[in-house]
Write an enzyme that holds these catalytic residues in place. Structure first.
Site, mmCIF file in Angstrom:
data_model
loop_
_atom_site.group_PDB
_atom_site.id
_atom_site.type_symbol
_atom_site.label_atom_id
_atom_site.label_comp_id
_atom_site.label_asym_id
_atom_site.label_seq_id
_atom_site.Cartn_x
_atom_site.Cartn_y
_atom_site.Cartn_z
ATOM 1 N N LYS A 1 97.465 52.031 22.851
ATOM 2 C CA LYS A 1 98.478 51.500 23.763
ATOM 3 C C LYS A 1 98.367 49.981 23.877
ATOM 4 C CE LYS A 1 98.639 55.750 26.453
ATOM 5 N NZ LYS A 1 99.811 56.281 25.820
ATOM 6 N N CYS A 2 98.263 49.329 22.743
ATOM 7 C CA CYS A 2 98.028 47.890 22.677
ATOM 8 C C CYS A 2 99.174 47.234 21.908
ATOM 9 C CB CYS A 2 96.687 47.656 21.957
ATOM 10 S SG CYS A 2 96.266 45.949 21.649
ATOM 11 N N GLY A 3 99.420 45.987 22.180
ATOM 12 C CA GLY A 3 100.421 45.253 21.416
ATOM 13 C C GLY A 3 100.089 45.173 19.938
ATOM 14 N N PHE A 4 98.811 45.335 19.603
ATOM 15 C CA PHE A 4 98.374 45.292 18.206
ATOM 16 C C PHE A 4 98.329 46.680 17.558
ATOM 17 C CE2 PHE A 4 96.389 41.428 20.025
ATOM 18 C CZ PHE A 4 97.047 40.490 19.239
ATOM 19 N N THR A 5 98.663 47.724 18.300
ATOM 20 C CA THR A 5 98.599 49.091 17.781
ATOM 21 C C THR A 5 99.363 49.269 16.467
ATOM 22 O OG1 THR A 5 98.197 50.011 19.978
ATOM 23 C CG2 THR A 5 99.077 51.527 18.331
#
Length: 158
Positions: free
Chosen positions: A35-39
């Site tokens: 659940k990360c912007g980098f996912t």
């Protein structure tokens, strides 16, 4: 500890995953989160895996909930998320800590080997281990897996 081969993780299924068993292969260890912007980097990691696995590269995902609580899932949820959303076929480990006193020893070792800035400061830090178990390079979260810099580093350790 002087080699990544001295460390071990556990798979999402709970089986031991000793890095020593990977001796002779370059390994890219990445602290991941769902659940990360980098996912979306899972897609790039999968592409690296597909491109370089025939030459010996092993990509290892290590889920981490240390940064913003962005990996709250269970092992089963993490595995399902990675497979369904990104077609992840590379080995995924059980959730580990990447920072602080309770960080997995691998992450503490990486910070010692490459210095303060190699310490994971967010999700999707990437650690490239050469065939002999030495930390060849690391890449911060903003460095995309498919970047020229990452590909060149991988090709140098193949």
């Amino acid at each position: 500890m002087t080699s990544a081969h001295e460390f071990s993780f556990q798979t999402l299924q709970g089986a031991p995953y000793p890095l020593g068993a990977l001796a002779g292969h370059p390994v890219l260890v990445v602290n991941t989160a769902s659940k990360c912007g980098f996912t979306p980097q899972y897609a790039g990691l999968q592409k690296l895996w597909e491109l370089y696995a025939p030459s010996g590269l092993i990509v290892v995902g290590v889920p981490c909930n240390d940064f913003g609580g962005q990996e709250p899932g269970t092992a089963e949820e993490i595995g399902q998320f990675c497979k369904v959303n990104y077609g992840v076929g590379f080995p995924m480990m059980a959730k580990e800590r990447a920072t602080g006193e309770s960080a997995h020893p691998f992450f503490r070792w990486a910070a010692i080997e490459k210095g303060f800035f190699a310490r994971p400061r967010w999700n999707f830090y990437k650690y490239l281990i050469n065939k002999n178990g030495a930390l060849a390079d690391y890449f911060i979260s903003t460095t995309k897996p498919e970047s020229e810099r990452v590909r060149r580093a991988i090709e140098n350790v193949l």
